[in-house]
Design a protein around this motif. Structure first.
Motif, mmCIF file in Angstrom:
data_model
loop_
_atom_site.group_PDB
_atom_site.id
_atom_site.type_symbol
_atom_site.label_atom_id
_atom_site.label_comp_id
_atom_site.label_asym_id
_atom_site.label_seq_id
_atom_site.Cartn_x
_atom_site.Cartn_y
_atom_site.Cartn_z
ATOM 1 N N ALA A 155 -3.355 -83.940 34.801
ATOM 2 C CA ALA A 155 -3.514 -82.863 33.826
ATOM 3 C C ALA A 155 -3.418 -83.383 32.398
ATOM 4 O O ALA A 155 -3.983 -82.794 31.483
ATOM 5 N N ILE B 80 -1.217 -75.249 26.586
ATOM 6 C CA ILE B 80 -1.857 -76.518 26.233
ATOM 7 C C ILE B 80 -3.024 -76.792 27.167
ATOM 8 O O ILE B 80 -4.103 -77.213 26.741
ATOM 9 N N MET B 81 -2.846 -76.488 28.456
ATOM 10 C CA MET B 81 -3.957 -76.657 29.399
ATOM 11 C C MET B 81 -5.098 -75.705 29.037
ATOM 12 O O MET B 81 -6.263 -76.004 29.263
ATOM 13 N N ASP B 82 -4.737 -74.541 28.498
ATOM 14 C CA ASP B 82 -5.760 -73.578 28.081
ATOM 15 C C ASP B 82 -6.450 -74.012 26.793
ATOM 16 O O ASP B 82 -7.360 -73.341 26.323
ATOM 17 N N GLU C 50 6.804 -74.368 31.245
ATOM 18 C CA GLU C 50 5.465 -74.189 31.804
ATOM 19 C C GLU C 50 4.606 -73.305 30.914
ATOM 20 O O GLU C 50 3.382 -73.389 30.952
ATOM 21 N N ILE D 71 -9.564 -79.198 32.366
ATOM 22 C CA ILE D 71 -8.889 -79.030 33.648
ATOM 23 C C ILE D 71 -8.104 -77.729 33.581
ATOM 24 O O ILE D 71 -7.551 -77.399 32.543
ATOM 25 N N ALA D 72 -8.086 -76.984 34.681
ATOM 26 C CA ALA D 72 -7.264 -75.774 34.726
ATOM 27 C C ALA D 72 -6.141 -75.995 35.723
ATOM 28 O O ALA D 72 -6.321 -76.651 36.738
ATOM 29 N N MET D 73 -4.963 -75.449 35.395
ATOM 30 C CA MET D 73 -3.800 -75.706 36.241
ATOM 31 C C MET D 73 -3.097 -74.403 36.578
ATOM 32 O O MET D 73 -2.964 -73.525 35.731
ATOM 33 N N LEU E 160 -6.030 -77.781 39.283
ATOM 34 C CA LEU E 160 -4.800 -78.385 39.773
ATOM 35 C C LEU E 160 -3.850 -77.265 40.180
ATOM 36 O O LEU E 160 -3.674 -76.297 39.444
ATOM 37 N N GLU F 260 3.031 -75.460 28.470
ATOM 38 C CA GLU F 260 2.108 -76.347 29.171
ATOM 39 C C GLU F 260 0.856 -75.592 29.596
ATOM 40 O O GLU F 260 -0.261 -76.110 29.498
ATOM 41 N N LEU G 48 -0.366 -83.818 31.064
ATOM 42 C CA LEU G 48 0.918 -83.330 30.561
ATOM 43 C C LEU G 48 1.970 -84.432 30.582
ATOM 44 O O LEU G 48 3.027 -84.302 29.982
ATOM 45 N N ARG H 29 0.663 -83.959 37.203
ATOM 46 C CA ARG H 29 0.823 -83.781 35.759
ATOM 47 C C ARG H 29 0.178 -84.915 34.973
ATOM 48 O O ARG H 29 -0.256 -84.713 33.832
ATOM 49 N N PRO I 263 -4.744 -83.051 27.049
ATOM 50 C CA PRO I 263 -5.065 -82.112 28.130
ATOM 51 C C PRO I 263 -6.204 -81.160 27.777
ATOM 52 O O PRO I 263 -7.056 -80.877 28.612
ATOM 53 N N PHE J 165 0.520 -73.013 37.873
ATOM 54 C CA PHE J 165 1.892 -73.492 37.977
ATOM 55 C C PHE J 165 2.644 -72.760 39.069
ATOM 56 O O PHE J 165 2.306 -71.646 39.448
#
Ligand SMILES: Nc1ncnc2c1ncn2[C@@H]1O[C@H](COP(=O)(O)OP(=O)(O)OP(=O)(O)O)[C@@H](O)[C@H]1O
Ligand SMILES: [Mg+2]
Lengths: 300, 365
Positions: free
Chosen positions: B50, A196-198, A190, B77-79, B156, A193, B52, B47, B72, B81
């Motif tokens: 997102a 990467i989302m950032d 995570e 998009i912000a996620m 998300l 991930e 991913l 995901r 991504p 976890f």
């Protein structure tokens, strides 16, 4: 933690816990002392011998005491041009090898641990298997390869100290990559991930997240690579022969043993001086290493 | 901010088909909760939105644009976890500003957004700390802060509260709701907790086995489930399913429970159920519609007698359990009604809220 209980009912187990701990400590000290004695005696012996004159070394006195301490051995070596060349060769080779090794193994480990591609798992196992092949088996084929390279490129590789910079990574990269794969694999998926989302690229995930988080592993691998290349004896012995092309370990042995005359005092002095740089590096990096370890342990 | 559309979305791993064709339109500003049992494909769907996870088939559109092949970082998009995934070597400020720093926002903009988010989440005193110096709830806030500062089009959340203890979970649930009322960012939220789903969502999407069972407002799903799965999944304690026969009697319908009472079907449902007359079905009744008699009743609230097996006092109500047609039925009565185990008691069933379920197709009639 053992003193935290306060209820009277908990007194007996608490006492036995304390006693338990004391016995554990006693045994630890017993075994650590045996260990320390076992491993420290040779360096002490070296140190004592390095302070002796050749005459005293060969005299039939106790080897554990110096009657006429002298610094002549140290003076002789530190003013010797040869010794300085060996030292410089070793420093340059080891530094370059550490840099090359870490560059290759960090990148390799990152891609093997994180970027799933066809055959990545097999490759990761392959890296480790390479490490299991003993270097004594490899130096003859390697010698052949460099001889062949000489024919093809007309560049002289054999008997050149800098060629060890190309050679040593074959010893260090597999193991360092393997260590780094382990460290990188322990970083939760995570985390990359999230990066990467950032908006991070793979390279940024590596430099901004993985390298800082896996710093203890990187330091461990660095220490390993330095130790291996600093202490390597077989390859320089096989690949270099001229005095000005020698590295420290081989240089000490070949120049200080003349025929069957062993200059023990200077050999021991050279070995001690040669052991100094790894010691300094351990001492310097160990602080970071341990700080990194404990930071990871309390992450929770 | 943006709307999100899923079109015939499919995800296949080597052997398993995790998501089997999902169609869903998420409106701008909407808070959609994906809920369902473990392994039903919620995380996989999230995901894929997102970016991913590569999608096997179908389309995902964000703000009208097909994003199937957009990485991504370009989806904006912000996620958040489940395990927060805070960067352990960075302080709270650095954690929150990481995304903005990568995108080379100006220092003042970054500082402004971080302090704004810190104020919203009430974590201003924590800004210089490292994640390991934070409690679970504080880490949770930081993880949300990291999403907030991005001013992303879509949020998300993947089970963001499941690592918290029960009390904190309720508290953070309210916080998330407040946050959404304030920011109005389109949100897709995954949970397997149906209470969380009901309380947070504008629209709940119930998933089962890689498909959407039903999507609708929380009250709609609760009052008019379309399948037995949804009827049983939404609501706690769960809906009772009692085997019964639908009988025709003089122009009206009756639900006859074998070895138990019979109930008249309310007149306004006759047309709806007429085609199924004579069949064996399941009567679905929520526990709150099986209760103690309360004086002047609507004709559709019909009494029956039973012997209670177990009673569970909850404080504001008492749950009673009794056998009927081979199943255990749960009712909710007033704590003052004197419910006790082994006591013979008259209860009423409010048939206005009845459901009839075809056991074979699993559909609510
Ligand atoms: N990387 C993967 N490889 C193979 N199968 C996977 C993979 N990830 C998920 N699956 C499978 O896909 C299905 C859906 O998984 P998913 O994680 O979406 O479930 P979920 O609804 O999030 O469940 P939970 O509530 O337990 O988190 C499961 O059957 C799972 O085993
Ligand atoms: Mg999941």
């Amino acid at each position: 933690m053992s003193t935290a209980t306060a209820t009277p009912g908990a007194a007996p187990p608490r006492g036995s816990m304390k006693q338990n701990r004391r016995w554990a400590l006693i045994w630890s000290y017993v075994f650590l002392s045996i260990f320390a004695a076992f491993f420290l005696l040779p360096p002490i012996y070296m140190f004592i011998t390095s302070l002796k004159t050749s005459a005293e070394v060969s005299a039939a006195t106790t080897p554990w005491w110096v009657h006429n301490p002298t610094l002549d051995n140290y003076k002789a070596l530190l003013t010797s041009r040869e010794f300085m060349i060996f030292f410089r060769n070793s420093v340059v080779v080891s530094t370059c090898v550490v840099i090359i090794t870490m560059l290759i193994s960090i990148l390799a480990a990152f891609s093997l641990a994180r970027m799933k591609f066809w055959g990545s798992a097999t490759l990761a196992t392959g890296v480790f298997l390479t490490y299991l092949v003993p270097d004594t088996l490899l130096f003859i084929p390697l010698f052949k390869i460099f001889a062949w390279l000489h024919e093809v490129t007309d560049i002289q590789f054999i008997n050149r100290w800098w060629m060890l910079i190309i050679l040593y990574p074959t010893l260090t990269v597999p193991f360092c990559t393997w260590i780094m794969i382990g460290y990188f694999a322990s970083i939760p998926k995570e985390l990359d991930e999230a990066a990467i989302m950032d908006g991070a690229s793979y390279m940024q995930v590596l430099t901004r997240i993985f390298i800082p988080v896996a710093l203890p592993g990187i330091i461990a691998a660095t220490i390993f690579a330095f130790t291996v290349s600093w202490a390597q004896f077989l390859y320089p012995l096989a690949f270099t022969t001229s005095t000005d092309q020698l590295l420290l370990p081989v240089g000490i042995v070949t120049t200080l043993i003349k025929g069957d005359v062993f200059n023990w005092g200077q050999i021991m002095t050279g070995a001690l001086l040669g052991a100094l740089p790894p010691l300094v590096i351990y001492a310097f990096l160990m602080d970071y290493y341990i700080a990194g370890l404990t930071a990871g342990a309390t992450k929770g | 901010m943006a709307d999100v559309q899923l079109r015939k979305l499919v995800k296949r791993y080597d052997e398993v088909e995790a998501v089997r064709g999902i169609d869903l339109d998420i409106a701008d500003h909407e808070f959609v909760v994906l809920v369902g049992p473990s392994g039903c494909g919620k995380t996989t769907t999230l995901r894929m939105i997102a970016g991913l996870e590569e999608i096997t088939d179908g389309d995902i559109r964000i703000a009208g644009e097909v994003v199937n092949d957009i990485p991504p970082k370009d989806r904006d998009i912000a996620m958040v976890f489940q395990n927060y995934a805070l960067y352990p070597h960075m302080t709270v400020t650095e954690n929150m500003s990481f995304g903005l720093r990568l995108k080379r926002f100006a220092q003042e903009v970054i500082a402004g957004r971080v302090s704004e988010a810190a104020q919203i989440l009430d974590i201003r005193e924590l800004l210089e700390r490292k994640p390991r110096q934070l409690s679970g709830g504080q880490r949770q806030r930081v993880a949300m802060g990291r999403a907030i500062v991005r001013h992303a089009k879509v949020f998300l959340f993947d089970e963001p509260l499941s690592n918290l203890d029960a009390k904190l979970r309720v508290q953070m649930r309210t916080e998330i709701k407040k946050l959404h009322l304030r920011l109005r960012t389109t949100t897709v939220y995954v949970t397997h907790d149906q209470v969380e789903a009901m309380t947070l969502a504008d629209r709940v999407v119930v998933m089962n086995n890689g498909r959407i069972e039903q999507a609708g407002a929380p009250t709609e799903l609760y009052a008019s489930p379309r399948t037995r799965f949804v009827a049983g999944f939404i609501g706690s304690p769960a809906m009772n399913f009692i085997p019964c026969v639908l009988e025709q009697a003089a122009g009206a319908l009756r639900v006859a429970i074998p070895g138990g009472p019979s109930f008249d079907v309310p007149g306004d449902r006759t047309a709806r159920y007429a085609a199924s007359a004579g069949r064996k079905l399941l009567l679905g009744l929520r526990p709150e519609h099986v209760t103690e008699p309360g004086g002047a009743e609507h004709p559709s609230v019909q009494a029956f007698e039973t012997v209670l097996e177990v009673t569970e006092p909850m404080g504001m109500e008492t749950l009673v359990y009794f056998p009927m047609a081979g199943t255990q039925v749960c009712g909710r009565v007033d704590p003052g009604a004197g419910a006790m185990p082994n006591k013979r008691m008259t209860l009423v069933a409010d048939m206005r809220h009845m459901h009839l379920i075809d056991e074979e197709s699993g559909l609510v009639l």
